[in-house]
Design a protein around this motif. Structure first.
Motif, PDB file in Angstrom:
ATOM      1  N   SER A 109       0.763  -1.150  -0.067  1.00  0.00           N
ATOM      2  CA  SER A 109      -0.073   0.036  -0.115  1.00  0.00           C
ATOM      3  C   SER A 109       1.018   1.165   0.074  1.00  0.00           C
ATOM      4  O   SER A 109       0.493   2.186  -0.994  1.00  0.00           O
ATOM      5  N   VAL A 110       1.941   1.213   0.773  1.00  0.00           N
ATOM      6  CA  VAL A 110       2.841   2.403   0.973  1.00  0.00           C
ATOM      7  C   VAL A 110       3.505   2.527  -0.485  1.00  0.00           C
ATOM      8  O   VAL A 110       3.548   3.290  -0.905  1.00  0.00           O
ATOM      9  N   GLY A 111       4.037   1.268  -0.754  1.00  0.00           N
ATOM     10  CA  GLY A 111       4.771   1.525  -2.024  1.00  0.00           C
ATOM     11  C   GLY A 111       3.893   1.798  -3.345  1.00  0.00           C
ATOM     12  O   GLY A 111       4.411   2.614  -4.022  1.00  0.00           O
ATOM     13  N   LEU A 112       2.543   1.383  -3.360  1.00  0.00           N
ATOM     14  CA  LEU A 112       1.869   1.780  -4.290  1.00  0.00           C
ATOM     15  C   LEU A 112       1.573   3.268  -4.216  1.00  0.00           C
ATOM     16  O   LEU A 112       1.132   4.103  -5.389  1.00  0.00           O
ATOM     17  N   ALA A 113       1.415   3.893  -3.229  1.00  0.00           N
ATOM     18  CA  ALA A 113       1.229   5.244  -2.879  1.00  0.00           C
ATOM     19  C   ALA A 113       2.396   6.228  -3.282  1.00  0.00           C
ATOM     20  O   ALA A 113       2.051   7.125  -4.120  1.00  0.00           O
ATOM     21  N   VAL A 114       3.413   5.481  -3.049  1.00  0.00           N
ATOM     22  CA  VAL A 114       4.536   6.347  -3.571  1.00  0.00           C
ATOM     23  C   VAL A 114       4.630   6.109  -5.103  1.00  0.00           C
ATOM     24  O   VAL A 114       5.069   7.258  -5.966  1.00  0.00           O
ATOM     25  N   VAL A 115       4.335   4.959  -5.842  1.00  0.00           N
ATOM     26  CA  VAL A 115       4.353   4.786  -7.064  1.00  0.00           C
ATOM     27  C   VAL A 115       3.318   5.804  -7.611  1.00  0.00           C
ATOM     28  O   VAL A 115       3.590   6.544  -8.660  1.00  0.00           O
ATOM     29  N   GLY A 116       2.280   5.879  -7.093  1.00  0.00           N
ATOM     30  CA  GLY A 116       1.228   6.599  -7.738  1.00  0.00           C
ATOM     31  C   GLY A 116       1.597   7.941  -7.893  1.00  0.00           C
ATOM     32  O   GLY A 116       1.181   8.702  -8.835  1.00  0.00           O
ATOM     33  N   VAL A 169      14.685   5.851 -16.343  1.00  0.00           N
ATOM     34  CA  VAL A 169      14.167   4.629 -16.807  1.00  0.00           C
ATOM     35  C   VAL A 169      13.954   3.476 -16.159  1.00  0.00           C
ATOM     36  O   VAL A 169      13.020   2.720 -15.943  1.00  0.00           O
ATOM     37  N   VAL A 170      14.964   3.225 -14.971  1.00  0.00           N
ATOM     38  CA  VAL A 170      14.742   2.279 -14.093  1.00  0.00           C
ATOM     39  C   VAL A 170      13.357   2.351 -13.406  1.00  0.00           C
ATOM     40  O   VAL A 170      12.487   1.531 -13.177  1.00  0.00           O
ATOM     41  N   VAL A 171      13.253   3.572 -12.943  1.00  0.00           N
ATOM     42  CA  VAL A 171      11.953   3.857 -11.826  1.00  0.00           C
ATOM     43  C   VAL A 171      10.510   3.579 -12.734  1.00  0.00           C
ATOM     44  O   VAL A 171       9.596   3.028 -12.413  1.00  0.00           O
ATOM     45  N   THR A 204       7.858   0.989 -11.702  1.00  0.00           N
ATOM     46  CA  THR A 204       6.418   1.320 -11.692  1.00  0.00           C
ATOM     47  C   THR A 204       5.572   0.301 -12.380  1.00  0.00           C
ATOM     48  O   THR A 204       4.576   0.112 -12.195  1.00  0.00           O
ATOM     49  N   PRO A 205       5.974  -0.031 -13.692  1.00  0.00           N
ATOM     50  CA  PRO A 205       5.168  -0.892 -14.441  1.00  0.00           C
ATOM     51  C   PRO A 205       5.082  -2.284 -13.716  1.00  0.00           C
ATOM     52  O   PRO A 205       3.906  -2.855 -13.802  1.00  0.00           O
ATOM     53  N   VAL A 206       6.108  -2.771 -13.086  1.00  0.00           N
ATOM     54  CA  VAL A 206       5.826  -3.942 -12.293  1.00  0.00           C
ATOM     55  C   VAL A 206       5.138  -3.770 -11.101  1.00  0.00           C
ATOM     56  O   VAL A 206       4.026  -4.855 -10.954  1.00  0.00           O
ATOM     57  N   PHE A 207       4.773  -2.572 -10.561  1.00  0.00           N
ATOM     58  CA  PHE A 207       3.704  -2.681  -9.583  1.00  0.00           C
ATOM     59  C   PHE A 207       2.176  -2.299 -10.045  1.00  0.00           C
ATOM     60  O   PHE A 207       1.326  -2.359  -9.277  1.00  0.00           O
ATOM     61  N   ALA A 214      -7.067  -3.900 -21.344  1.00  0.00           N
ATOM     62  CA  ALA A 214      -6.698  -5.337 -21.856  1.00  0.00           C
ATOM     63  C   ALA A 214      -5.221  -5.213 -22.211  1.00  0.00           C
ATOM     64  O   ALA A 214      -4.505  -6.065 -21.682  1.00  0.00           O
ATOM     65  N   TYR A 215      -4.889  -4.159 -23.169  1.00  0.00           N
ATOM     66  CA  TYR A 215      -3.730  -4.112 -23.545  1.00  0.00           C
ATOM     67  C   TYR A 215      -2.377  -3.981 -22.673  1.00  0.00           C
ATOM     68  O   TYR A 215      -1.571  -4.511 -22.574  1.00  0.00           O
ATOM     69  N   ARG A 216      -2.691  -2.988 -21.588  1.00  0.00           N
ATOM     70  CA  ARG A 216      -1.796  -2.583 -20.647  1.00  0.00           C
ATOM     71  C   ARG A 216      -1.564  -3.888 -19.666  1.00  0.00           C
ATOM     72  O   ARG A 216      -0.387  -4.014 -19.189  1.00  0.00           O
ATOM     73  N   GLN A 217      -2.602  -4.534 -19.474  1.00  0.00           N
ATOM     74  CA  GLN A 217      -2.377  -5.741 -18.687  1.00  0.00           C
ATOM     75  C   GLN A 217      -1.381  -6.642 -19.122  1.00  0.00           C
ATOM     76  O   GLN A 217      -0.591  -7.208 -18.459  1.00  0.00           O
ATOM     77  N   MET A 218      -1.678  -6.989 -20.397  1.00  0.00           N
ATOM     78  CA  MET A 218      -0.381  -7.691 -21.055  1.00  0.00           C
ATOM     79  C   MET A 218       0.812  -7.339 -21.153  1.00  0.00           C
ATOM     80  O   MET A 218       1.762  -7.977 -20.964  1.00  0.00           O
ATOM     81  N   MET A 219       1.125  -6.167 -21.322  1.00  0.00           N
ATOM     82  CA  MET A 219       2.371  -5.409 -21.275  1.00  0.00           C
ATOM     83  C   MET A 219       2.914  -5.482 -19.849  1.00  0.00           C
ATOM     84  O   MET A 219       4.127  -5.821 -19.581  1.00  0.00           O
ATOM     85  N   TYR A 220       2.233  -5.524 -18.608  1.00  0.00           N
ATOM     86  CA  TYR A 220       2.424  -5.708 -17.337  1.00  0.00           C
ATOM     87  C   TYR A 220       3.067  -7.187 -17.377  1.00  0.00           C
ATOM     88  O   TYR A 220       4.081  -7.392 -16.552  1.00  0.00           O
ATOM     89  N   LEU A 221       2.310  -8.103 -17.408  1.00  0.00           N
ATOM     90  CA  LEU A 221       2.564  -9.432 -17.534  1.00  0.00           C
ATOM     91  C   LEU A 221       4.049  -9.789 -18.372  1.00  0.00           C
ATOM     92  O   LEU A 221       4.957 -10.642 -17.935  1.00  0.00           O
TER      93      LEU A 221
END
Length: 767
Positions: free
Chosen positions: A366-373, A659-661, A666-669, A727-734
């Protein structure tokens, strides 16, 4: 047109890298499965956490005022303890001048330890009716509670009114709580108190079947004689007054150590204990009350027998005479307790362990996602500001890179089985308004690509085309071959499935008027955008790539020159050792290398190239997997750029972290953000979660619309954006998660060829 064909050589044995490539290819499916399992595991952890907090499967219904016509009068008018020995329901009353002190809704990490400390200080035992979800979250408190000699009972797992629940749900609530007790303290219990229950005269036609069913399973149901109503927070004096039975009557007294603010309960407890002791009362547990009654019956009948438990059965390990007062009730195994063994014990420990993981994971995420957001929103803002500045700067009438670049340049076209596209590629280059030589490097094609290229050049009357054939060695080798063969000091690199507008090369090479510029990134466009995948990728190219490149250009840390359209100083390419075969993303690799060599990399948005999006989801996965994994390889290869000094270290200081972030972390999260959103919609607040999702989508639409405006694109494609997000974005995450797992486990893939249709040509009206 000239053709160069190398002499035929014996097929060489696979190299170590190629053998590793084969192994990596064999691991593709397991890694996809592992990525899916990882996301499933995290989703399961979130659902477990929600279940513990009664957000998943919670039921706030409470029955009140129902008829009790089916409940025996002996129960309605009886004592607060109902046992079902021999299948017969009987009640037990608390003896005179005796208090069975009970606490509901715990354990609580704030108040329960204070209650236990007071009980220990005054040598008073108590019976705690525990909520299973709280037990699994705070097992150490329960262990201390039992070790201290107190008694515990089941208060369901999620604190639901069982009269509303199915038989399966009732058994699940009981079993899960017993498992939690087994995992926390190594015991199970025969005591039960229903949530929202009070005195036995409140038992009705809906709850009575529940008590009978649980009684058949060996449970003793416990009610109250005196309710302190401490949950109302009436003040210490009122709590003490309401908890005091009339005269010398014994009582099962209800207090709460959880379920809200219990400061008044903690303050009232020592006052109450001292008051009752001063009146000559003794304190015991619920089992102590039952044992006292059993002893009285045996004495009345003149018989004596073994120590009996709360349901009348023999309990091993409970010495005779151990009952009632806390001083003689210090055994871990109270009368109502059973020692958990075998599968019950191990399942209980597994439950407590899983909850511990959830308790740590979900808040951290939750904290990590808040930071990512916050970071993502900040990036959107930075992109809009810098993209606007870039646009205004580059479109000024007085803006100039320097004297116009008019000298010829070499265009290198690496090709591997490009029979569908190579003719269109050459046809587009034939219209170039800038003088060029064209070098087609056929990397061991088996479909006649080189013959088609020669035929197309002849039919177009192109004398400036050279076709070089080489054994299949990969795209980097093909590009290096082209660079070595180039006649001019500026080389333009493009893919064999790409077409240029007539003015593309001229626009692309103008930044080389600035001697600091070592490479130029062009503007790649999706040509087959009339397909669903093409439309999705079109949005991504315009927003995610070109808007990004404007920002990176101003920050002087461009991470990638796209393989579809890029230009380089030939000497800069040779200076860094050419196109490297160390990574799958040779374009990112050489871009970073040129940065580190102290040269500038810029973006020329007016130089447009048209490429073909993958025709299937499988091809899309293959393409994006190669990009994602290759980018990670390139970043790892150039990790020492973080410590580079001077102007050449700017990419390491600025570009590498960005680039890393924003392209990896962030896409991994991001999938977890979507999981949280769905979770919130279903279990917490549909309206608020939907509003938040729409707000984020709105921000993305604004960014995309602005990017489309800068590139002069039609807004109608943005209608596909909501579906792209679903749809598309979920595939890119995977794909990215898959790439991360590959990076962690090792492996390498060679140049992968996507199936092309050759349907992309120069758009009508362009060039």
């Amino acid at each position: 047109m000239t053709t160069t064909t190398p002499p035929r050589r014996r097929r060489r044995a696979p190299t170590r890298i190629e053998r590793a490539a084969g192994k990596a290819a064999a691991l593709q499916k397991p890694r996809v499965i592992l990525a899916g399992l990882l996301l499933l595991a995290l989703t399961s952890v979130m659902l477990l956490d929600g279940y513990l907090r009664a957000e998943v499967g919670g039921d706030q219904r409470v029955r009140d005022g129902a008829s009790a016509s089916e409940v025996p009068d002996t129960i309605l008018d009886g004592g607060p303890i109902i046992t079902f020995r021999g299948g017969q329901a009987t009640t037990v009353s608390v003896p005179a001048k005796t208090i069975a002190l009970t606490f509901d809704d715990g354990p609580n990490p704030t108040y329960t330890p204070d209650v236990l400390k007071i009980l220990d200080q005054y040598d008073v035992p108590a019976t705690f009716f525990l909520v299973g979800s709280m037990v699994s979250r705070y097992p150490d408190i329960v262990e201390d509670m039992v070790e201290q000699g107190n008694e515990v009972g089941v208060h369901t797992f999620t604190h639901v009114d069982l009269s509303y629940q199915s038989e399966a749900r009732i058994r699940r609530e009981m079993t899960q709580t017993q498992l939690a007790l087994a995992g926390a303290a190594g015991i199970t219990t025969t005591l039960f108190r229903a949530p929202y229950s009070s005195k036995t005269d409140a038992v009705d036609n809906y709850s009575w079947p529940v008590y009978k069913e649980l009684g058949a399973d060996g449970y003793t149901s416990v009610f109250v004689d005196t309710d302190s109503d401490d949950w109302k927070k009436p003040g210490v004096s009122k709590i003490v007054e309401w908890a005091t039975p009339s005269g010398t009557s014994g009582a099962s007294v209800l207090m709460h150590d959880a379920g809200g603010d219990r400061e008044q309960t903690v303050e009232a407890l020592p006052v109450y204990i001292k008051k009752m002791k001063a009146k000559g009362y003794t304190f015991t547990t619920v089992s102590g009350v039952i044992e006292a009654q059993n002893a009285s019956r045996r004495q009345s009948s003149g018989t004596a027998g073994p120590e009996q438990g709360a349901t009348g059965e023999q309990l091993p390990g409970v010495p005779n005479g151990q009952r009632g007062a806390r001083g003689s009730a210090t055994s871990r195994l109270q009368a109502a307790h059973r020692e958990a063994t075998g599968a019950t014990l191990y399942e209980g420990k597994a439950l407590v362990g899983a909850v511990a993981v959830a308790e740590w994971t979900v808040p951290t995420l939750s904290v990590g996602l808040a930071v990512v957001g916050v970071a993502v929103m900040g990036r959107f803002g930075m992109m809009l500001i810098l993209a606007r500045r870039h646009y205004r700067q580059r479109n000024k009438r007085r803006f100039s890179w320097g004297p116009p670049v008019t000298r010829p340049v070499s265009v290198i076209v690496p090709a591997y089985n490009e029979k569908e596209c190579i003719a269109n590629t050459l046809k587009s280059l034939a219209r170039s308004t800038h003088p060029i030589e064209i070098i087609v490097v056929d990397d061991g094609s088996t479909d006649g690509t080189s013959e088609i290229a020669r035929s197309a050049a002849d039919s177009l009357g192109m004398a400036n085309v050279r076709v070089i054939r080489q054994e299949n060695a990969g795209k980097p080798a093909a590009l290096n071959n082209g660079v070595r063969s180039a006649s001019h000091d500026i080389v333009v690199m493009m893919d064999g499935d790409t077409v240029f507008e007539a003015d593309t090369v001229r626009q692309l090479v103008q930044p080389f008027a600035d001697p600091e510029v070592g490479a130029v990134a062009g503007n790649a466009k999706v040509g087959n955008r009339d397909t669903v995948i093409g439309a999705w990728q079109h949005i991504e190219y315009v927003m995610g790539f070109n808007l990004d490149r404007r920002m990176y250009d101003l920050l002087r840390c461009m991470p990638t020159i796209p393989g579809a359209i890029g230009a380089f100083r030939r000497e800069a390419v040779l200076e860094v050792g050419g196109m490297s075969e160390d990574t799958l993303a040779e374009d990112t690799d050489i871009t970073i290398a040129i940065h580190r060599a102290g040269r500038r990399v810029v973006y020329q948005e007016h130089a447009r190239a048209w490429t073909e999006a993958p025709g299937s989801l499988k091809q899309l996965w293959s393409q994006r997997y190669r990009w994602s994994y290759g980018t990670m390889q390139a970043l790892w290869k150039h990790r020492k750029s973080l410590t580079d000094k001077g102007p050449s270290g700017r990419f390491g200081r600025v570009g590498m972290p960005l680039v890393v972030v924003f392209q990896i972390v962030t896409p991994v999260f991001a999938p977890l953000i979507d999981v949280f959103t769905v979770y919130s919609m279903i279990f917490i607040d549909l309206k608020a979660a939907l509003l938040a999702w729409c707000a984020v989508l709105g921000i993305q639409l604004v960014c995309a619309a602005y990017a489309f405006r800068l590139d002069g694109e039609k807004y109608r494609f943005l209608l596909m954006m909501p579906l792209q997000q679903l749809a598309y974005r979920q595939m890119m995450y995977l794909v990215l998660i898959h790439s991360c797992i590959t990076a962690l486990t090792g492996g390498r893939l060679r140049w992968q060829k996507l199936k092309r249709t050759g349907e992309v040509g120069t758009p009508a009206g362009v060039g």
